[in-house]
Design a protein around this motif. Sequence first.
Motif, mmCIF file in Angstrom:
data_model
loop_
_atom_site.group_PDB
_atom_site.id
_atom_site.type_symbol
_atom_site.label_atom_id
_atom_site.label_comp_id
_atom_site.label_asym_id
_atom_site.label_seq_id
_atom_site.Cartn_x
_atom_site.Cartn_y
_atom_site.Cartn_z
ATOM 1 N N ILE A 203 0.837 -1.202 0.000
ATOM 2 C CA ILE A 203 0.000 0.000 0.000
ATOM 3 C C ILE A 203 0.872 1.252 0.000
ATOM 4 O O ILE A 203 0.610 2.211 -0.740
ATOM 5 N N LEU A 206 2.256 2.015 -3.484
ATOM 6 C CA LEU A 206 1.223 2.565 -4.368
ATOM 7 C C LEU A 206 0.919 4.018 -4.033
ATOM 8 O O LEU A 206 0.786 4.870 -4.926
ATOM 9 N N VAL A 207 0.807 4.307 -2.738
ATOM 10 C CA VAL A 207 0.483 5.670 -2.301
ATOM 11 C C VAL A 207 1.623 6.629 -2.614
ATOM 12 O O VAL A 207 1.398 7.760 -3.055
ATOM 13 N N ALA A 368 -10.639 -0.802 -1.596
ATOM 14 C CA ALA A 368 -9.298 -0.428 -2.040
ATOM 15 C C ALA A 368 -9.301 0.937 -2.720
ATOM 16 O O ALA A 368 -8.417 1.769 -2.473
ATOM 17 N N LEU A 372 -7.501 4.126 -1.048
ATOM 18 C CA LEU A 372 -6.355 4.727 -1.731
ATOM 19 C C LEU A 372 -6.575 6.211 -2.007
ATOM 20 O O LEU A 372 -5.651 7.018 -1.845
#
Length: 461
Positions: A203, A206-207, A368, A372
């Motif tokens: 995570i 991705l962030v 998700a 996000l």
Amino acid sequence: MVNDPFQRIEQAIIDFSNWIWDLPLLILLVGGGLYFLIYSRLLPFKHFLHAVSVVRGKYDNKSNIGQISAFRALSTALSSTLGMGNISGVAIAISMGGPGALFWMWMSALIGMATKYYTCSLSIMYRGSDDSGIAQGGPMYVIMEGLGKRWKPLAVFFSIAGLFGSLPIFTANQLTQVLNDVLLPSLSYRASTKSSVIIGAVISVLVSIVVFGGIRRIANYASKLVPFMVCLYFLAVSYILVVHHVNIIPAFEQVISDAMTGNAVLGGSLGAIIIVGVRRAAFSNEAGIGTAPMAHGASRNMEPVREGLVAMLGPFIDTIVVCTLTAIAILVTNSWQDPNIGGVTVTLNAFVKTMPGYGAFLLVFIVAIFALTSLFTYSYYGTKCIGFLFGTRYKKIYNYIYIISIIIAAISSMSGIVGLIDISFALMSIPTMVSAIILSPKVNRATHDYFNKLSIKTTAV
């Protein structure tokens, strides 16, 4: 007696959170919101359709100062509010306060619409600039530009609280929980501390791709993902409601009944249920907290009233629409009555009951996206606070701390995390509401002038 020092710290956080969110903060947020509602003579609501026209870009001017359009400012603000608060926060509210908590979330949202109108109008009216000369908005700048430098301690207080309130710990924790509960078993893996660390690391990667690109990249992703995720979630929950349609009217009846009397099953008093509803609504739509003014302050909109009207749509979309969808899905499936589950798992249970086999994976996908987009936006809020306190050159340092905290949150206890975020939001709301109440006559004057000019132009045409 708890001997573990970490458990003692967690319990202290929970106790302080319960104390600060009692009557005083209820008076500040609800009382302040009612003041805005009455003082404006319901004017924001009278121009709801005008707000929609502004969001559609009818009044956009790319030559204005600011970094993003009104629509992208709303999308950015919504990408933080439309998150785990709508899926997990609602489940927590109903688990703690029963169905009646939803009613008080509605009331808080309607009041919150007036609050956001004032706080976000002020974010344009008293826009400041950072040490790089870029126009910035938010409660800290409103305090400095609107109230004067002698009020700087209040602006600093907000920014310090904002550093903690903007951390991604709740969202990252709940996203990890739902991935552990659904994704890993389907891949024949058992959830463990190791799996949580790995999920947190993925995570965070991705962030980081988005958050290091700044507000323009965040707003670009948010403006594309927010409308999509709202529509997808609406369709998914609509299916649940169709399957359980015979329970819809009884569910609404139970919401109204329990809101007036308290919930006998949970043993909650009316006052306790009101506090739960207001507390979770504040976490969900963030009216009066001060986060949304930071996003709306980056808008290219030069008219404070227009931006306030755009911001006003936030609590309506967030709580009246999306939170209600979640709550009714939970109520019609009776998933909230299982004492062995909590948080996002309550909502997950509603999906699994209605859509065996694929419901869990559908919710994982939706969660998700919700999570996000929230994680993208909260980093921006945190960098705004650290930029105000120490200068923009430290923004990247905050982003590194932000990314690391995602991994820490993935293995932390939910109750302690909820308490910490609640405390931060409570502290942020004090300078936000105090400054907005003091400066509210300025907003009323601007509102009167704006609609007078608008009526003259309309008559001329």
